[in-house]
Design a protein around this motif. Structure first.
Motif, PDB file in Angstrom:
ATOM      1  N   ARG A   4       0.836  -1.207   0.000  1.00 27.97           N
ATOM      2  CA  ARG A   4       0.000   0.000   0.000  1.00 27.97           C
ATOM      3  C   ARG A   4       0.867   1.251   0.000  1.00 27.97           C
ATOM      4  O   ARG A   4       0.796   2.090   0.899  1.00 27.97           O
ATOM      5  N   PRO A   5       1.705   1.404  -1.017  1.00 25.42           N
ATOM      6  CA  PRO A   5       2.641   2.526  -1.028  1.00 25.42           C
ATOM      7  C   PRO A   5       1.945   3.870  -1.152  1.00 25.42           C
ATOM      8  O   PRO A   5       0.899   3.989  -1.800  1.00 25.42           O
ATOM      9  N   ARG A   6       2.548   4.866  -0.551  1.00 23.38           N
ATOM     10  CA  ARG A   6       2.069   6.238  -0.724  1.00 23.38           C
ATOM     11  C   ARG A   6       2.597   6.811  -2.037  1.00 23.38           C
ATOM     12  O   ARG A   6       1.969   7.671  -2.635  1.00 23.38           O
ATOM     13  N   VAL A   7       3.766   6.326  -2.448  1.00 22.27           N
ATOM     14  CA  VAL A   7       4.342   6.689  -3.746  1.00 22.27           C
ATOM     15  C   VAL A   7       4.888   5.419  -4.382  1.00 22.27           C
ATOM     16  O   VAL A   7       5.658   4.698  -3.752  1.00 22.27           O
ATOM     17  N   LEU A   8       4.493   5.158  -5.627  1.00 24.00           N
ATOM     18  CA  LEU A   8       4.967   3.981  -6.356  1.00 24.00           C
ATOM     19  C   LEU A   8       5.697   4.449  -7.611  1.00 24.00           C
ATOM     20  O   LEU A   8       5.122   5.156  -8.447  1.00 24.00           O
ATOM     21  N   LEU A   9       6.950   4.054  -7.735  1.00 25.88           N
ATOM     22  CA  LEU A   9       7.759   4.356  -8.907  1.00 25.88           C
ATOM     23  C   LEU A   9       7.866   3.080  -9.729  1.00 25.88           C
ATOM     24  O   LEU A   9       8.395   2.082  -9.247  1.00 25.88           O
ATOM     25  N   ALA A  10       7.340   3.110 -10.939  1.00 22.24           N
ATOM     26  CA  ALA A  10       7.260   1.891 -11.749  1.00 22.24           C
ATOM     27  C   ALA A  10       8.034   2.072 -13.049  1.00 22.24           C
ATOM     28  O   ALA A  10       7.670   2.903 -13.888  1.00 22.24           O
TER      29      ALA A  10
END
Length: 228
Positions: free
Chosen positions: A150-156
């Protein structure tokens, strides 16, 4: 609420700059596409934001400056990273990987149960060791391990690379779910049309600098014109 901000990011390899003064913002609940040609510095930018590359400049995560923090420290504050090339401990099973992902996020729980809601195929693979998975299966595992935190920021970074249609659709739903749950997602990759279809805003990175920001379709057209 602003989920992530960067100001004046500079990254260099052996003295050669690959990012030169990059600034960007991600708002809570939005998906943002990072577009640009190969070699523009997209992966370097994501790695710098994640704390995986040394950088000059400043980064804020949920209002807290994290510029000097390590990658694990940024992760503990709600940042998650999906690498272009999926990484896995070869001797850990799928289930063990997912359990470890939750433990590292400070949220011990039944990772497999959460992941299989998004990726049902993982249930049948739960006892398989990562070394026995195909590239696409490892990619799914990598995505699942990131989103169940449940990330607050996801870098994909290239989250759809090497996936079949059904796998890509599952990843698409998982990324949208992160934003709908109040996280922010920054996407880079080699499928600009797919990224643009997911995003509400886009940045264009060329030669290590942001040269355009705005509506995804407008930025995509600008990118196409620069590559002619």
């Amino acid at each position: 609420m602003r989920a992530l901000s960067a100001r004046g990011l500079v990254v260099a390899y052996d003295g050669t700059p690959v990012l030169e003064g990059v600034s960007l913002d991600l708002e809570t609940g939005e998906v943002v596409a990072l577009l640009g040609p190969n070699g523009a510095g997209k992966t370097s930018l994501l790695k710098a934001l994640a704390g995986l590359l040394p950088h000059a400049g400043r980064v804020w995560l949920l209002g807290e400056e994290v510029s000097r923090l390590s990658a694990p420290a940024r992760a503990s504050r709600g940042l998650a990273w999906i690498p272009e090339e999926p990484r896995a401990f070869p001797n850990l099973t799928v289930e063990e990987h997912l359990t470890l992902a939750l433990e590292l996020a400070g949220r011990p729980g039944r990772g497999l149960e959460q992941a299989t809601r998004l990726f049902p195929s993982l249930h049948g693979q739960r006892k398989r060791r990562a070394a026995s998975l195909s590239g696409g299966e490892r990619k799914i595992l990598s995505v699942a391990a990131a989103v169940i935190r449940r990330p607050r920021v996801l870098l994909a970074d290239d989250p759809f690379l090497g996936l079949f249609h059904d796998q890509a659709e599952a990843v698409r739903g998982a990324l949208i779910g992160v934003a709908e749950a109040g996280g922010a997602v920054l996407l880079a990759g080699q499928q600009p049309e797919t990224l643009v279809s997911l995003a509400s805003r886009a940045y264009l990175l060329v030669g290590g600098s942001i040269v355009e920001e705005g509506r995804p379709r407008d930025v995509l057209l600008r990118a196409a014109s620069l590559l002619r």
